[in-house]
Design an enzyme around this catalytic site. Structure first.
Site, short mmCIF file in Angstrom:
data_model
loop_
_atom_site.label_atom_id
_atom_site.label_comp_id
_atom_site.label_asym_id
_atom_site.label_seq_id
_atom_site.Cartn_x
_atom_site.Cartn_y
_atom_site.Cartn_z
N THR A 14 10.28 6.13 -2.56
CA THR A 14 11.52 6.11 -3.33
C THR A 14 12.36 4.89 -2.95
O THR A 14 12.98 4.26 -3.82
CB THR A 14 12.29 7.43 -3.11
OG1 THR A 14 11.48 8.50 -3.62
CG2 THR A 14 13.63 7.44 -3.83
N ALA A 15 12.36 4.53 -1.67
CA ALA A 15 13.15 3.38 -1.24
C ALA A 15 12.68 2.11 -1.96
O ALA A 15 13.50 1.34 -2.48
CB ALA A 15 13.03 3.20 0.27
N GLY B 121 4.81 4.51 -5.23
CA GLY B 121 5.14 4.22 -3.83
C GLY B 121 6.34 5.01 -3.40
O GLY B 121 6.68 6.03 -4.02
N CYS C 200 1.56 12.52 -2.28
CA CYS C 200 2.91 12.61 -2.86
C CYS C 200 3.25 14.04 -3.23
O CYS C 200 4.35 14.50 -2.99
CB CYS C 200 3.03 11.68 -4.05
SG CYS C 200 1.80 11.97 -5.32
N GLU D 205 6.51 6.34 -9.92
CA GLU D 205 6.03 7.58 -9.29
C GLU D 205 6.35 7.44 -7.82
O GLU D 205 5.80 6.58 -7.13
CB GLU D 205 4.52 7.73 -9.49
CG GLU D 205 4.09 7.92 -10.94
CD GLU D 205 4.46 9.28 -11.52
OE1 GLU D 205 5.07 10.09 -10.81
OE2 GLU D 205 4.16 9.50 -12.70
P1 NAD Z 1 5.64 1.60 -0.43
O1 NAD Z 1 6.80 1.84 -1.30
O2 NAD Z 1 5.88 1.11 0.94
O3 NAD Z 1 4.64 0.57 -1.09
C1 NAD Z 1 4.10 0.77 -2.37
C2 NAD Z 1 3.73 -0.56 -2.97
O4 NAD Z 1 4.93 -1.31 -3.20
C3 NAD Z 1 2.85 -1.44 -2.08
O5 NAD Z 1 1.91 -2.09 -2.90
C4 NAD Z 1 3.84 -2.43 -1.51
O6 NAD Z 1 3.26 -3.66 -1.13
C5 NAD Z 1 4.79 -2.62 -2.68
N1 NAD Z 1 6.12 -3.09 -2.32
C6 NAD Z 1 6.78 -3.00 -1.15
N2 NAD Z 1 8.01 -3.52 -1.24
C7 NAD Z 1 8.14 -3.97 -2.51
C8 NAD Z 1 9.20 -4.58 -3.24
N3 NAD Z 1 10.37 -4.85 -2.67
N4 NAD Z 1 9.01 -4.86 -4.54
C9 NAD Z 1 7.84 -4.56 -5.15
N5 NAD Z 1 6.80 -4.00 -4.51
C10 NAD Z 1 6.95 -3.69 -3.21
O7 NAD Z 1 4.85 3.00 -0.44
P2 NAD Z 1 3.59 3.39 0.44
O8 NAD Z 1 4.09 3.60 1.83
O9 NAD Z 1 2.48 2.45 0.16
O10 NAD Z 1 3.17 4.80 -0.20
C11 NAD Z 1 3.65 6.01 0.24
C12 NAD Z 1 4.74 6.53 -0.70
O11 NAD Z 1 4.24 6.59 -2.02
C13 NAD Z 1 5.18 7.94 -0.38
O12 NAD Z 1 6.58 8.03 -0.48
C14 NAD Z 1 4.54 8.78 -1.47
O13 NAD Z 1 5.18 9.99 -1.75
C15 NAD Z 1 4.57 7.84 -2.61
N6 NAD Z 1 3.58 8.23 -3.61
C16 NAD Z 1 4.00 8.77 -4.80
C17 NAD Z 1 3.07 9.18 -5.73
C18 NAD Z 1 3.50 9.78 -7.03
O14 NAD Z 1 2.69 9.86 -7.94
N7 NAD Z 1 4.75 10.20 -7.18
C19 NAD Z 1 1.71 9.05 -5.47
C20 NAD Z 1 1.33 8.50 -4.25
C21 NAD Z 1 2.27 8.09 -3.32
#
Ligand code: NAD
Length: 483
Positions: A235-236, A233, A289, A255
Site C-alpha cells: 500500500t505504501a 505491491g 496478499c 492491488e
Molecule cells: P513493493 O511495494 O515493495 O514492491 C512492488 C513493486 O513496486 C516492485 O516491483 C518494486 O520494485 C516496485 N516499486 C517500489 N517502489 C516503487 C515506486 N516508488 N514506484 C514504482 N514502483 C516501485 O511490494 P513487495 O514488497 O514487492 O510486495 C509485497 C506487498 O504486495 C504486500 O503488501 C502484499 O500484500 C502486496 N500484494 C498485493 C496483492 C494483491 O493482489 N492485492 C498481491 C500480492 C502482493
C-alpha cells in the site's frame, strides 16, 4: 540429486538473463544480484535496465501497439495460445527457477503457479470485450466501444512473481494493448525467462520485460507514453504510484496490501477446517496478499482450536523448496526477514503467549521464520494490526460475533476475508458485512479468470479478472449515430 542434474540446474539458474526489448534479448551495462532465500547465497545476476533501455522498450511497445491493436481478437487469441504452448515446453525449468529465486516449495507452490499462469493465458485468450448497443431507435443508435488504452506498464511484487505478472499480461494483450513489465528486483528471473520465451512467439514490442531497482518503477509511473500502470505491491508504494501518475493522468489498477480476517463462528465444524485455515494463513510462508492474517475463534473452542492448529503445524517440514518433502519455504528476502524479526521482538517484549515457534535459528543459512502461533494477542498488538507477510498466525479469541465483525472491519485494509460456520445462511450474513473486495464462506482462496479480484479501502483501486477487470484495460468510447 545426480551431478548431471545439479549441473543442468546450475545452468538454468546461473543465466545469463536478458532484458526483452523490441523483440530482442538485450544485455544491460549493469547487473544486480538475485539471492536464493533458502541459502542466502547469490543465485544469479539480473540485468539492470538503464533509463534509456526503459524508454526503448516503451517506444517499441508504442510502435507495436499500432498493428497489435488493429488485429482482431481471434488473431490475438492465436498468438496468446502460441505463447502458452511455448511456455509449456519450459514448464519444469520455469518452476525450478521460481522455487530457487522465490523459495516456495516446488510441488505445492512453484509448479502450480507456473501451471496456473499458462492456463490463465489460454483462458483469457478466449475472452472478449464486445461492443455494446446502449440505445437503438429507428433513427438513432448508441454504441459503447472498448478500445485498448495503448502501452501498459506492469509493476509486480516478489510473493507470486509469475502469476501476478500474467494476470496483467493476458488481459492487457487480448484487449489489444502492448505491455512492458518490471518485476520485483528480489524475483526478476522467472519473469525475465517468460519475457525471453515471448520474443520467439509474439510480434516485436508487444511484450517487453525490463528488470531493475525501484527507481525503474518510478520512471515508469511518470512516463508520458504509458497509458496505464497496473501495479501489485504494498500500500505504501501504491500511494507513491498514485502521486507519480497524476501528471500524466494514467489509468490505474492497484492491488495492494491486506490484513484479512477469518472468523470461525461458534457453530463451525472447526476440527475439519484446520488444514484449510492453516494453509490459508501459512501457504507461501504467509506471504500472500489475501492470506489469513488474523484468525478470530470463539471462546467456547478457542483453547482446543489453538492446540489442534499447533499440532497440524508440527506435521509440516520447513526447508529448501527444491526438497520434495518440504511444505514450507523461507520468507523471500533479507529485508522481509529483518522486518519479521522486529514483529517477533514486539510479541516477546509485550509478553504475548507464543503457542508454537517464535525462535529463529540464527545459525541456519537462508531466511527461515518458523511457523509461529500467537495465542490470543490483544487487538491492538502489532501482529493483529499489521500485515505480517510471514508464517506467524495470531489466533484471537472473541465472545460476541458482532464484536468479531467490528474488529475484522476496524482496519484501513479491505482486501479479503473469510467466514466459517455450519449454518451457511448465517455465515453469509456475516460475510456480507465484511468491508472487503472478496469474502469466502466455508472455502478459501478460490480464484478464476471470471471471478473479480480487488481490494476495498487502502487495499486496492480497480479489479483484476472478470469482465470488470478486463474493462480496465480499455477506454469507454461512446459512438452516437443518427441513422
Ligand atoms: P513493493 O511495494 O515493495 O514492491 C512492488 C513493486 O513496486 C516492485 O516491483 C518494486 O520494485 C516496485 N516499486 C517500489 N517502489 C516503487 C515506486 N516508488 N514506484 C514504482 N514502483 C516501485 O511490494 P513487495 O514488497 O514487492 O510486495 C509485497 C506487498 O504486495 C504486500 O503488501 C502484499 O500484500 C502486496 N500484494 C498485493 C496483492 C494483491 O493482489 N492485492 C498481491 C500480492 C502482493
Amino acid at each position: 540429486m545426480s551431478t548431471a542434474t545439479t549441473e543442468k540446474l546450475a545452468r538454468i539458474f546461473d543465466g545469463p538473463y536478458y532484458l526483452s526489448i523490441a523483440g530482442k534479448l538485450v544485455e544491460a551495462k549493469y547487473s544486480f544480484d538475485v539471492f536464493n532465500p533458502a541459502t542466502g547465497e547469490i543465485l544469479a545476476k539480473a540485468p539492470a535496465a538503464s533509463p534509456a533501455q526503459l524508454d526503448e522498450a516503451i517506444a517499441a511497445a508504442k510502435t507495436a501497439f499500432k498493428s497489435w491493436s488493429t488485429l482482431g481478437y481471434d488473431e490475438r487469441e492465436t498468438y496468446l495460445n502460441a505463447y502458452a504452448d511455448a511456455l509449456e515446453k519450459s514448464r519444469d525449468e520455469l518452476a525450478r527457477l521460481l522455487t530457487a529465486e522465490q523459495g516456495k516449495p516446488l510441488k505445492t507452490g512453484a509448479e502450480p503457479e507456473i501451471d496456473q499462469s499458462i492456463s490463465y493465458i489460454r483462458q483469457i485468450a478466449a475472452r472478449r470485450v464486445p461492443i455494446e448497443i446502449v440505445e437503438e431507435t429507428d433513427t438513432h443508435c448508441v454504441e459503447l466501444h472498448h478500445p485498448p488504452l495503448g502501452v501498459v506498464g506492469a509493476i509486480t511484487p516478489w510473493n507470486f512473481p509469475v502469476v501476478l505478472a500474467l494476470w496483467k499480461v493476458a488481459p492487457a494483450l487480448i484487449t489489444g494493448n502492448t505491455i512492458v513489465i518490471k518485476p520485483s528486483p528480489f524475483t526478476p528471473l522467472s519473469t525475465l525467462r517468460f519475457g525471453e520465451i515471448a520474443q520467439g512467439v509474439l510480434p516485436p514490442g508487444v511484450l517487453s520485460v525490463v528488470s531493475g531497482g525501484n527507481e525503474l518503477g518510478t520512471q515508469m509511473t511518470a512516463h508520458p507514453d504509458l497509458a496505464k500502470i497496473s501495479f501489485t505491491g504494498s500500500t505504501a508504494t501504491g500511494k507513491e504510484v498514485i502521486r507519480s501518475t497524476a501528471d500524466t493522468v494514467k489509468r490505474l489498477t492497484l492491488e495492494m496490501g491486506g490484513n484479512d480476517a477469518a472468523i470461525v463462528l461458534p457453530d463451525a465444524d472447526w476440527k475439519s477446517i484446520i488444514p484449510q485455515l492453516f494453509w490459508g494463513a501459512v501457504g507461501n510462508s504467509g506471504q500472500w496478499c489475501v492470506g489469513i492474517k488474523r484468525l478470530y475463534v470463539h471462546r467456547s473452542v478457542h483453547e482446543e482450536f489453538v492446540a489442534a492448529f499447533v499440532d497440524y503445524a508440527k506435521q509440516q517440514k520447513m526447508g529448501d523448496g527444491l526438497d520434495p518433502d518440504v511444505t514450507i519455504g523461507p520468507v523471500q528476502n533479507k529485508m522481509q526477514f529483518e522486518k519479521v524479526k522486529t514483529l517477533l521482538d514486539d510479541i516477546k517484549a509485550n509478553g504475548q503467549k507464543i503457542a508454537l515457534g517464535g525462535e529463529i535459528d540464527e545459525r541456519r543459512p537462508g531466511y527461515f521464520i518458523p511457523v509461529t502461533v500467537i495465542d490470543n494477542p490483544p487487538e491492538a498488538a502489532r501482529i493483529v494490526q499489521e500485515e505480517q507477510f510471514a508464517p506467524i498466525v495470531p489466533i484471537v479469541m472473541y465472545d460476541d460475533v458482532e464484536d468479531a465483525i467490528g474488529r475484522a472491519n476496524d482496519t484501513p485494509f479491505g482486501l479479503g476475508g473469510s467466514v466459517w460456520g455450519r449454518d451457511t445462511r448465517a455465515a453469509v450474513a456475516v460475510a456480507n458485512r465484511l468491508e472487503t473486495g472478496m469474502v469466502w464462506v466455508n472455502e478459501i482462496h478460490t480464484q478464476g479468470v471470471d471471478i473479480p479480484f480487488g481490494g476495498h479501502k487502502q487495499s486496492g483501486l480497480g479489479t483484476e479478472h472478470g469482465r470488470e477487470g478486463r474493462l480496465l484495460f480499455t477506454n469507454a468510447k461512446t459512438v452516437l449515430v443518427h441513422k
